[in-house]
Design a protein around this motif. Sequence first.
Motif, PDB file in Angstrom:
ATOM      1  N   GLY A 186      25.057  -0.907  26.794  1.00 18.42           N
ATOM      2  CA  GLY A 186      24.234  -1.880  26.091  1.00 18.42           C
ATOM      3  C   GLY A 186      23.081  -1.228  25.349  1.00 18.42           C
ATOM      4  N   ALA A 187      22.399  -2.033  24.524  1.00 20.51           N
ATOM      5  CA  ALA A 187      21.241  -1.528  23.777  1.00 20.51           C
ATOM      6  C   ALA A 187      20.076  -1.220  24.707  1.00 20.51           C
ATOM      7  N   ILE A 292      19.673  -4.481  17.400  1.00 21.48           N
ATOM      8  CA  ILE A 292      20.659  -5.298  18.108  1.00 21.48           C
ATOM      9  C   ILE A 292      21.004  -6.592  17.375  1.00 21.48           C
ATOM     10  N   SER A 320      24.080  -2.663  19.871  1.00 22.86           N
ATOM     11  CA  SER A 320      25.159  -3.004  20.800  1.00 22.86           C
ATOM     12  C   SER A 320      25.930  -4.199  20.269  1.00 22.86           C
ATOM     13  N   SER A 322      26.367  -6.799  22.382  1.00 23.55           N
ATOM     14  CA  SER A 322      26.043  -7.801  23.394  1.00 23.55           C
ATOM     15  C   SER A 322      25.686  -9.154  22.805  1.00 23.55           C
ATOM     16  N   ARG A 330      28.756  -4.802  28.036  1.00 23.47           N
ATOM     17  CA  ARG A 330      27.719  -3.759  28.036  1.00 23.47           C
ATOM     18  C   ARG A 330      28.128  -2.551  27.195  1.00 23.47           C
ATOM     19  N   GLY A 332      27.079  -0.480  24.089  1.00 22.88           N
ATOM     20  CA  GLY A 332      26.012  -0.199  23.139  1.00 22.88           C
ATOM     21  C   GLY A 332      26.107   1.232  22.642  1.00 22.88           C
ATOM     22  N   TRP A 333      25.131   1.618  21.825  1.00 22.87           N
ATOM     23  CA  TRP A 333      25.157   2.949  21.240  1.00 22.87           C
ATOM     24  C   TRP A 333      23.769   3.339  20.745  1.00 22.87           C
ATOM     25  N   THR A 354      29.937   5.380  29.968  1.00 30.10           N
ATOM     26  CA  THR A 354      30.048   3.956  29.642  1.00 30.10           C
ATOM     27  C   THR A 354      31.481   3.521  29.946  1.00 30.10           C
TER      28      THR A 354
END
Length: 479
Positions: A186-187, A292, A320, A322, A330, A332-333, A354
Amino acid sequence: MRQASAVHKSKLYEQVAERLGDAIAAGTLRAGDRLPSVRQLSASERVSVSTVLQAYLHLESLGIIETRPQSGHYVRRRERPLPAEPQVSQPSATAAPVSVSALVARVYRAASDPRIIPLGAAVPSPALLPTRRLNRELSLLSRESGEVAIDYDMPPGCLVMRQQVARRSLDWGCPLAPEDFVMTCGASEAVHLSLFAVARRGDTVAIESPAYYGTLQAIEAQGLRALEIPSHPRHGMELDALEAALKKRKVAAVLVVPSFSNPLGSCMPEENRQRLVAMLAARGIPLIEDDIYGDLHFGPRRPRPAKAHDKEGLVLLCGSFSKTLAPGYRVGWVAPGRFREKVELLKFAQTVATPTLPQLAITAFLRDGGYDRHLRSLRRQLSSQVQRMVEAIGEHFPEGTRVTRPEGGPLVWVELPRKVDSLVLHSRALEAGISIAPGPIFSAQRRYGNFIRLNCGFPWSPRMEGALATLGSLARSLA
């Protein structure tokens, strides 16, 4: 009750229009509801297509319905007074330690109760997300992926996922390569890792004010200090105020949400993003950019990330899926620029990897173009829901209430009359089965005591309208 003789004398299309008008007046058809297609109504009313078209034109001329090109006919929303917007925030110029976690926990406990109307947590309704499609992808992949699905996906993370995010970066106007990304849980983890990479315990981080409480919790967890910078409800962080602060004190990093910030929903203009990056680059200060909500713009174009102006590798871009696809996956990057190696090591130390299957499911969805189709629908729905929320606040809340006008994202920031204590309102709203996010959790200094944040991520309904009416009544009783 209509007289039979009157009905007999009226034209056929007027009779059809009157029956629809009665259904709308009675609440059977509500504002925003789609009316039957011309052919459907023709069949059910046993009249010609031209009669139905005349009936719809008649109702449209009366302002009762509206026609949306390539979509159909809809019950028109009634006009409501719109509240004024909040002023630019005026936080203290002093950096402060953060302590909001206990207060945030109260909000999240309420949000997890299915009996509560969820206006507090910033989560999208499952009804707006492609849940079935993603679950099918996940099921198929779990059968066919073999060992790949259960093995550690070591940093930087799933290559095919990073390739898809890199392709999307072209649409952002910020072309990045797969090797520029590190996949995260996630972010939130992306922001945590970025803070760890650029700041040490006791350092000061400049943030928007008000700021997302998750940001404040990350700063709190790492023993950092938050310097709140005044922010405009439409344009975000006031850069003149930031520049003045940077001249007075040492700042380890700046953390902002340029595109539809949480909770303001503000969108930093392109020229401000360019100025911000240049201002920080001249001082060697990293910028952590939380993007996000970037895909949830209501306008024709996605705002370019500030990262697009980064020539020194000082911008750490976080995001992300999300808020657009699957909160629970979950995925994100972060594109950490010159801090990439450090972020990879921190990622391994913190969570190792992840989860692979959710990344592969989202990759499949992105690859066939499903994501873009989904986004177009999601943006339309969120835009409508935000507008309805603002209108309902104008109708039901006490005089003097102000509310933001976001041009993207699912949130509105509401300023109530000064006498209204948002923590008291939060408690009373919970007793009435409604969750809200009280203003003090959006400030390290516990400011914004008469503010609340509301989530517009759930489809509008009579239940939602009733919750706003109840919340407005509670606010009036405190005012």
